[in-house]
Design a protein around this motif. Structure first.
Motif, mmCIF file in Angstrom:
data_model
loop_
_atom_site.group_PDB
_atom_site.id
_atom_site.type_symbol
_atom_site.label_atom_id
_atom_site.label_comp_id
_atom_site.label_asym_id
_atom_site.label_seq_id
_atom_site.Cartn_x
_atom_site.Cartn_y
_atom_site.Cartn_z
ATOM 1 N N THR A 59 2.307 1.784 -3.447
ATOM 2 C CA THR A 59 1.307 1.559 -4.452
ATOM 3 C C THR A 59 1.684 0.652 -5.487
ATOM 4 O OG1 THR A 59 2.315 3.697 -5.435
ATOM 5 C CG2 THR A 59 0.441 4.103 -4.016
ATOM 6 N N ASP A 72 1.287 -3.790 -6.276
ATOM 7 C CA ASP A 72 0.633 -4.878 -6.193
ATOM 8 C C ASP A 72 1.330 -5.883 -5.446
ATOM 9 O OD1 ASP A 72 2.156 -6.217 -7.924
ATOM 10 O OD2 ASP A 72 0.577 -6.286 -9.708
ATOM 11 N N ALA A 94 0.941 -1.284 0.150
ATOM 12 C CA ALA A 94 0.068 -0.022 0.059
ATOM 13 C C ALA A 94 1.013 1.281 0.167
ATOM 14 C CB ALA A 94 -0.933 -0.027 1.168
ATOM 15 N N TYR A 95 1.835 1.149 0.774
ATOM 16 C CA TYR A 95 2.674 2.386 1.004
ATOM 17 C C TYR A 95 3.380 2.720 -0.423
ATOM 18 C CZ TYR A 95 6.712 5.423 1.869
ATOM 19 O OH TYR A 95 7.925 6.295 1.893
#
Length: 138
Positions: free
Chosen positions: A61, A63, A58-59
């Motif tokens: 961005t 997959d 997530a950090y």
């Protein structure tokens, strides 16, 4: 306070040009560490605190499969370790090693070095810019 959207756009373009084009230090980081910038970014983040694979994805961005490739490479280089999360056995947590801390510090030193254009500013202009940047980043 009235806003001039054209001036704001011009300032924003100038900031992007300054940081991303004229004084982009990412190539220096990748050369110094012999790795892609996304790996260096992951390493710098992990040096701040361990993260789950999901949190790191997530950090960054990116997959999950790409996060696994990035972390696998950092593990191979002995810069991080990946272990089962102590509170949730379904997750993996990634922690930086002492060698990883050293590499992250090299990246931070390169990225944190102000370019000559900043160093050469008049002290009053530098103080004003410092105040403005502090306001924008609060």
């Amino acid at each position: 306070m009235s806003h001039d959207p054209q001036m704001a756009a011009r300032v924003w373009r100038g900031m992007r040009t300054l940081v991303l084009d004229r004084f982009d230090r990412r190539k220096e980081v990748t050369a110094a560490l012999d790795m892609s910038f996304i790996r260096a970014k992951a390493l710098r983040r992990l040096a701040a605190e361990p993260m789950t694979m999901r949190g790191l994805a997530a950090y960054l961005t990116i997959d999950a499969p790409y996060t696994t490739l990035v972390v696998d490479d950092l593990v191979r280089r002995d810069l991080v370790v990946r272990e089962v999360h102590p509170d949730d056995r379904r997750q993996k947590i990634v922690t930086v090693t002492p060698e990883g801390e050293k590499a992250a510090a090299v990246a931070e030193a390169i990225l944190g070095e102000p370019p000559p254009a900043i160093l050469d500013l008049d002290p009053a202009d530098l103080a004003t810019l410092d105040r403005i940047i502090a306001t924008l980043t609060e």
